[in-house]
Design a protein around this motif. Structure first.
Motif, PDB file in Angstrom:
ATOM      1  N   THR A  57       0.836  -1.200   0.000  1.00 19.86           N
ATOM      2  CA  THR A  57       0.000   0.000   0.000  1.00 19.86           C
ATOM      3  C   THR A  57       0.867   1.246   0.000  1.00 19.86           C
ATOM      4  N   VAL A  58       0.507   2.195  -0.847  1.00 21.92           N
ATOM      5  CA  VAL A  58       1.129   3.513  -0.889  1.00 21.92           C
ATOM      6  C   VAL A  58       0.008   4.535  -0.976  1.00 21.92           C
ATOM      7  N   PRO A  59       0.289   5.787  -0.654  1.00 22.20           N
ATOM      8  CA  PRO A  59      -0.765   6.800  -0.838  1.00 22.20           C
ATOM      9  C   PRO A  59      -1.241   6.780  -2.295  1.00 22.20           C
ATOM     10  N   GLY A  60      -2.510   6.600  -2.476  1.00 17.73           N
ATOM     11  CA  GLY A  60      -3.078   6.602  -3.820  1.00 17.73           C
ATOM     12  C   GLY A  60      -3.203   5.254  -4.486  1.00 17.73           C
ATOM     13  N   ALA A  83       0.262   2.284  -7.647  1.00 17.38           N
ATOM     14  CA  ALA A  83       1.036   1.490  -6.694  1.00 17.38           C
ATOM     15  C   ALA A  83       2.142   0.707  -7.405  1.00 17.38           C
ATOM     16  N   ALA A  84       1.844   0.138  -8.568  1.00 21.89           N
ATOM     17  CA  ALA A  84       2.849  -0.623  -9.317  1.00 21.89           C
ATOM     18  C   ALA A  84       4.013   0.280  -9.730  1.00 21.89           C
ATOM     19  N   GLU A  85       3.699   1.470 -10.214  1.00 21.41           N
ATOM     20  CA  GLU A  85       4.755   2.412 -10.606  1.00 21.41           C
ATOM     21  C   GLU A  85       5.615   2.800  -9.412  1.00 21.41           C
ATOM     22  N   ARG A  86       4.985   3.054  -8.287  1.00 20.85           N
ATOM     23  CA  ARG A  86       5.748   3.417  -7.081  1.00 20.85           C
ATOM     24  C   ARG A  86       6.594   2.256  -6.597  1.00 20.85           C
ATOM     25  N   TYR A  87       6.070   1.045  -6.684  1.00 18.37           N
ATOM     26  CA  TYR A  87       6.847  -0.122  -6.272  1.00 18.37           C
ATOM     27  C   TYR A  87       8.086  -0.256  -7.157  1.00 18.37           C
ATOM     28  N   ALA A 125       9.628   1.998  -8.816  1.00 17.57           N
ATOM     29  CA  ALA A 125      10.561   3.106  -8.581  1.00 17.57           C
ATOM     30  C   ALA A 125      11.340   2.944  -7.281  1.00 17.57           C
ATOM     31  N   SER A 126      10.826   2.148  -6.360  1.00 25.80           N
ATOM     32  CA  SER A 126      11.457   2.054  -5.043  1.00 25.80           C
ATOM     33  C   SER A 126      12.172   0.735  -4.794  1.00 25.80           C
ATOM     34  N   THR A 127      12.280  -0.137  -5.806  1.00 28.80           N
ATOM     35  CA  THR A 127      12.888  -1.451  -5.580  1.00 28.80           C
ATOM     36  C   THR A 127      14.056  -1.694  -6.508  1.00 28.80           C
TER      37      THR A 127
END
Length: 115
Positions: free
Chosen positions: A34-37, A80-84, A86-88
């Motif tokens: 889970t991330v914001p949005g 959420a997929a894009e944020r994941y 970008a952060s892994t």
């Protein structure tokens, strides 16, 4: 989670979906990211592909479960997929978005469902 369902039934559907993925050799990376949005129910790795999975269930049938994945849900999932990504540490690894439907008829896996 089923329409009007409870948290327990949603987790049960996620458990069934995770077991379904593990059986042919996927590696489960995380659950309930889970991330914001946005949010993703399951993230797995299989055959060199990072797989983001939306799990939906229905006490009726798979079609009823699939109707729950509307445009708003897809946008939140993709955020959420894009944020994941970008952060892994998965640079360049191919990725896809799947839907797993859990119903009285069983488990149905829709690979690359958001294309």
């Amino acid at each position: 989670m089923t329409p009007g369902g409870d948290l327990a039934s949603g987790r049960q559907a996620e458990d069934e979906a995770a077991a379904y993925l593990l059986a042919p050799g996927y590696t489960l990376i995380t659950r309930r990211y889970t991330v914001p949005g946005g949010e993703i129910d399951l993230i797995a790795l299989g055959d060199g592909v990072l797989v983001f999975v939306e799990v939906k269930s229905s006490s009726r049938n798979a079609d009823t479960a699939l109707l729950q994945v509307d445009e708003r849900k897809r946008r939140r999932f993709l955020v959420a997929a894009e944020r994941y990504l970008a952060s892994t540490d998965f640079p360049g690894l191919p990725a896809r978005c799947d839907i797993i439907l859990v119903s009285p008829q069983g488990v149905q896996h829709l690979a690359d469902a958001f294309r």
